[in-house]
Write a protein that holds these residues in place. Structure first.
Motif, PDB file in Angstrom:
ATOM      1  N   GLY A 184       0.824  -1.207   0.000  1.00  0.00           N
ATOM      2  CA  GLY A 184       0.000   0.000   0.000  1.00  0.00           C
ATOM      3  C   GLY A 184       0.856   1.253   0.000  1.00  0.00           C
ATOM      4  N   ILE A 187       2.592   1.781  -3.404  1.00  0.00           N
ATOM      5  CA  ILE A 187       1.667   2.284  -4.432  1.00  0.00           C
ATOM      6  C   ILE A 187       1.327   3.748  -4.170  1.00  0.00           C
ATOM      7  N   ARG A 188       0.996   4.058  -2.928  1.00  0.00           N
ATOM      8  CA  ARG A 188       0.628   5.432  -2.591  1.00  0.00           C
ATOM      9  C   ARG A 188       1.767   6.411  -2.871  1.00  0.00           C
ATOM     10  N   SER A 191       2.487   6.850  -6.530  1.00  0.00           N
ATOM     11  CA  SER A 191       1.356   7.526  -7.202  1.00  0.00           C
ATOM     12  C   SER A 191       1.414   9.031  -7.004  1.00  0.00           C
ATOM     13  N   LEU A 192       1.990   9.464  -5.887  1.00  0.00           N
ATOM     14  CA  LEU A 192       2.097  10.899  -5.603  1.00  0.00           C
ATOM     15  C   LEU A 192       3.196  11.566  -6.415  1.00  0.00           C
ATOM     16  N   PRO A 194       3.587  11.578 -10.060  1.00  0.00           N
ATOM     17  CA  PRO A 194       3.222  11.269 -11.450  1.00  0.00           C
ATOM     18  C   PRO A 194       4.254  11.752 -12.466  1.00  0.00           C
ATOM     19  N   LEU A 272       3.320  15.594  -5.506  1.00  0.00           N
ATOM     20  CA  LEU A 272       2.099  16.382  -5.457  1.00  0.00           C
ATOM     21  C   LEU A 272       1.955  17.008  -4.085  1.00  0.00           C
ATOM     22  N   VAL A 273       1.699  18.290  -4.050  1.00  0.00           N
ATOM     23  CA  VAL A 273       1.457  18.937  -2.766  1.00  0.00           C
ATOM     24  C   VAL A 273      -0.037  19.070  -2.531  1.00  0.00           C
ATOM     25  N   VAL A 275      -1.961  17.116  -0.971  1.00  0.00           N
ATOM     26  CA  VAL A 275      -2.717  15.862  -0.904  1.00  0.00           C
ATOM     27  C   VAL A 275      -2.666  15.276   0.496  1.00  0.00           C
TER      28      VAL A 275
ATOM     29  N   ARG B 188      -6.779  19.675  -1.963  1.00  0.00           N
ATOM     30  CA  ARG B 188      -6.493  18.248  -2.040  1.00  0.00           C
ATOM     31  C   ARG B 188      -7.158  17.600  -3.265  1.00  0.00           C
ATOM     32  N   GLY B 274      -4.665   4.935  -5.850  1.00  0.00           N
ATOM     33  CA  GLY B 274      -3.666   4.402  -4.925  1.00  0.00           C
ATOM     34  C   GLY B 274      -3.239   5.391  -3.860  1.00  0.00           C
TER      35      GLY B 274
END
Lengths: 276, 276
Positions: A184, A187-188, A191-192, A194, A272-273, A275, B188, B274
């Protein structure tokens, strides 16, 4: 396609993680070569592919149509070996090792590309999965190939990229074994990011990507899975080299797999900020 | 640049949110025109900019260098009015209203672009902030311009885009008023949609972007802030039109601001998976 799995990994220097990107580039310019995983830790590494200007649109469109393997970080103006991502850098000399391609065939692997560089080349710098390894590591995901002192294993898959103009070819992936309890997080965290391939394209059975044998990577080194580890596959910036092999442009210069360009950018910049 | 703030909004049809994208495209093809916010709810809308093939590389590079205002969802092959994003669609007829540009000047605003279309045009479809409004709405963020039955307000900023070849120009933004307690959710949710502009580029004082007066948008309609609302600014897909005005390519066809192309894609497809 040329395999490198049988080539021994050069241990660059135990102090390499603490180098600044500028220092790393200077060492590579002076002739040092080898895989760059962990070099100038926290700074963004990039894949290189330079093509003649009359192929630049096809390459840029290929990247746009295949953003997972080919996330574009910068494109140079034709003939310029400089990039906004690294002050004072020269893309013709500052990578550890290059590959020179003629009509889709690998013809040289120099540490200095100047004798081969042409005035009409447009260079693309693409995100590299080494960038998300810091984020994985921080989230408790072990980086097996680093633990084992190896280059990351890379595989040519059976999954075609979306063609663009004269360019087509299969997607190339990198693989990292991940313990199930960290899947998990892996992946997370990826994913952040990209801009550097994002989340995995596949987890588990390598056959799902048409990969026959994990122990025989097409590039890099095989890595040993620990008990329970799940193989996790991310799209890889070597994909344009597979497109060069498949599509045979008259000329191209790329990095050698695993031997990347060190930018001045920091990995955090691409996360990514807002999130979390 | 042509202002549209004084043009009344056409209420398309109270059933428009329930239309399929195919139905919406058919209605627009038949001549219906007006802002598309809320039409075919849950389906991805796109900005259009079509330029002659010899300008396509500059435009694609401009988009790559300015991914917040210009996130590319698809690029057509030269001369083709079709896209992988919408089966059976014709980009020359299926938008509500077009703008035709010659040497950077707006020369026509037809509802059918066929009399103006050329065989050498390459069409770019760019992500649109309407796509994240569903996500904002789901997270409890009120969409003031929809509440007030208006087109979203858009502003030309003082922030320059990074030039690419012959193209340069200022960034255009859209603005949505957000109550302070929903600001975190708004940031977000939009950040999780990097393919459609991602998170805001600015919050608060419009002067930070060189915007003199929120009540006088350059495109769209002014929207009324409620007590305590913070103006939140997102990069906008009208930016290429500002580049056309500033850079004066010989020819271009775009959508009319707020009157977008309806794709078959679903907004959820562009949300990072994800992460949560």
């Amino acid at each position: 396609m040329q395999r490198t799995a049988d080539r021994p990994v050069t241990t660059l220097d135990e102090r390499a993680p603490a180098w600044s990107p500028r220092t790393a580039r200077a060492r590579f310019r002076a002739g040092l070569a080898g895989p760059t995983a962990g070099v100038a830790a926290g700074h963004t590494q990039a894949n290189l592919i330079a093509v003649p200007a009359d192929w630049a649109y096809d390459m840029l469109l290929f990247c746009q149509r295949n953003p997972r393997p080919c996330p574009v970080l910068d494109v140079t103006d034709a003939g310029s070996p400089t990039t906004v991502l690294a002050e004072g850098a020269d893309l013709r000399t500052d990578l550890p090792r290059y590959r020179v391609w003629q009509d889709g065939e690998l013809v040289a692997e120099p540490t200095d590309a100047r004798p081969h560089w042409r005035g009409d080349l447009v260079a693309f710098l693409l995100g590299c999965s080494f960038t998300f390894e810091w984020a994985l590591s921080r989230a408790g995901v072990p980086i097996r190939h680093v633990e084992q002192g190896r280059n990351v294993p890379m595989y040519v898959t059976g999954r075609p990229c979306r063609p663009a103009g004269r360019l087509s070819g299969p997607m190339v992936v990198s693989m990292r074994p991940v313990p199930p309890e960290r899947l998990g997080a892996a992946i997370r965290e990826s994913s952040l990011l990209p801009a550097v391939h994002g989340g995995p394209v596949h987890c588990g059975d390598p056959a799902g990507l048409g990969i026959a044998d994990l122990d025989r990577p097409d590039f890099g080194d095989p890595v040993t899975l620990q008990e329970g580890d799940i193989p996790v596959f991310w799209a890889c910036g070597v994909t344009p080299q597979a497109a060069v092999t498949a599509s045979r442009p008259p000329f191209a210069i790329t990095h050698a797999p695993g031997q990347m360009f060190l930018t001045d950018a920091r990995d955090e910049q691409y996360r990514l900020v807002g999130v979390d």
